[in-house]
Structure formats: C-alpha cells, structure tokens
Scaffold this motif. Structure first.
Motif, PDB file in Angstrom:
ATOM      1  N   LYS A 111      -1.382  63.585  40.287  1.00 14.65           N
ATOM      2  CA  LYS A 111      -0.267  63.622  39.485  1.00 14.65           C
ATOM      3  C   LYS A 111       0.239  65.085  38.939  1.00 14.65           C
ATOM      4  N   ASP A 113       2.652  68.014  39.141  1.00 17.77           N
ATOM      5  CA  ASP A 113       4.020  68.299  39.709  1.00 17.77           C
ATOM      6  C   ASP A 113       4.313  69.735  39.983  1.00 17.77           C
ATOM      7  N   LYS A 137       3.346  65.020  36.516  1.00 19.48           N
ATOM      8  CA  LYS A 137       4.775  63.939  37.035  1.00 19.48           C
ATOM      9  C   LYS A 137       5.256  63.231  35.820  1.00 19.48           C
ATOM     10  N   ASP A 138       4.219  63.011  35.034  1.00 23.01           N
ATOM     11  CA  ASP A 138       4.445  61.806  33.929  1.00 23.01           C
ATOM     12  C   ASP A 138       5.045  62.723  32.571  1.00 23.01           C
ATOM     13  N   THR A 139       5.463  63.974  32.556  1.00 22.34           N
ATOM     14  CA  THR A 139       6.061  64.907  31.655  1.00 22.34           C
ATOM     15  C   THR A 139       4.872  65.463  30.904  1.00 22.34           C
ATOM     16  N   ARG A 140       3.606  65.272  31.075  1.00 22.39           N
ATOM     17  CA  ARG A 140       2.621  66.081  30.355  1.00 22.39           C
ATOM     18  C   ARG A 140       2.483  67.308  30.857  1.00 22.39           C
TER      19      ARG A 140
END
Length: 186
Positions: A111, A113, A137-140
C-alpha cells in the motif's frame, strides 16, 4: 549489507534479505531537549520570583505575564522534542507484506504509494526543518522522522528517502508545508 549514517546522523539502515530496517536515532534531539528543559526550569524559577515581587509592585505583573508566555513556548518545544528523543524502528518487509513500526504492523507493504520529503516553512520564510513521510495509497501518511530544528540533517532525510524508495520501488516526492500544518503528515 549495512549502511550507517554518520556518527550524529538520524538513521541507521540495515538490509536483511527481504527486509529493510530503518532505525531513527533519538540522540541528535537530546541536546535540544535538555536545553529546552533547562531553560524551562530557569524561566520557572524566574516566574516564581516575579510572582513574589508582584505583591510589592503591581507593574511586575506585566513581566510575570511575559515570563509566563516564554514558559509556555519552552514547554511546548520540550513536549515536541520529548517524543523525538527515543529511538524508533521501522521495518519494511516484502516477504510478509508488512510495514511495521516498533514491531507493530501499521500498513501492508504493497500500500506504500511514494516517499515524501517535506520542507517545513513558516509563512514565506523557509526553515531548516524537514520531514520524511511514507505516503500510502489510501491517503494516510506516516511520519518516520522530522528534523525539529536539528541542523544539517536534510542530507540524512534525503538519503533515507532515496534508500526506502529504491527498496520499495516507488518515487520520492518533495513538497512544502506550513509549520502549523503538522497534521498533514499524521
């Protein structure tokens, strides 16, 4: 293969098969932390003296208020450095698809990015503060290190960013943020 940062550097990095272990050292922050703690103690003693003197001369209350503001600023700086003086270990493990912080899984390895190098600015004037952030990738975003005013550590942040990005197979991006926007990298 082991890469060691210079004696006073922020990171020690080790490759162990399918793992990259990044240890953020707390030692570079200890001098600043003890300086802030010492100055806080001195200002606290000064504050007690001003409080005693304020009973005699009411104009001393103005100085007492100013000393209280300085005390609060020093205490805030000490609190921000307190968490930085301990060592942290981050492990990027391709084999088990895990990104670990001090042994606890914080995200799947796949995950990740990109790696972010942030320059912290205050208004329009740049500061010599940088942050190394893993962007998912999940904006964290997970902050690995911030220089917090430790001079000359930009090179360590950039070297660690390149090594992590090469190991993960992602890019390194550079951005700026305001000092008051610390929450962007959490």
């Amino acid at each position: 293969m082991t890469l060691k940062a210079r004696e006073r550097g922020l990171f020690d990095m080790q490759w162990r098969g399918s793992q990259l272990v990044v240890r953020r050292r707390g030692a570079p922050y200890r001098r600043s932390y003890f300086w802030a703690a010492g100055m806080t103690a001195i200002v606290l003693v000064l504050l007690v003296g001003y409080l005693a003197a304020a009973r005699v001369n009411h104009w001393v209350w103005l100085l007492t208020g100013l000393v209280m503001l300085v005390l609060l600023a020093l205490a805030e700086r000490g609190l921000s450095l307190r968490s930085a003086i301990r060592d942290d270990e981050y492990c990027l493990d391709k084999g088990s698809d895990a990104f670990l912080h001090n042994g606890e899984v914080v995200a799947p390895f796949g995950k990740i990015d990109h790696i972010l190098v942030r320059q912290v600015v205050d208004g329009t004037k740049p500061r010599e503060e940088y942050a190394l952030v893993v962007s998912l990738k999940d904006t964290r975003r997970l902050t690995i290190a911030e220089t917090l005013g430790v001079e000359g550590e930009k090179e360590d942040i950039e070297r660690a960013a390149r090594s992590i990005a090469e190991f993960v197979g992602v890019s390194v991006e550079r951005e700026t943020r305001q000092a008051s926007e610390w929450w962007l990298d959490r």
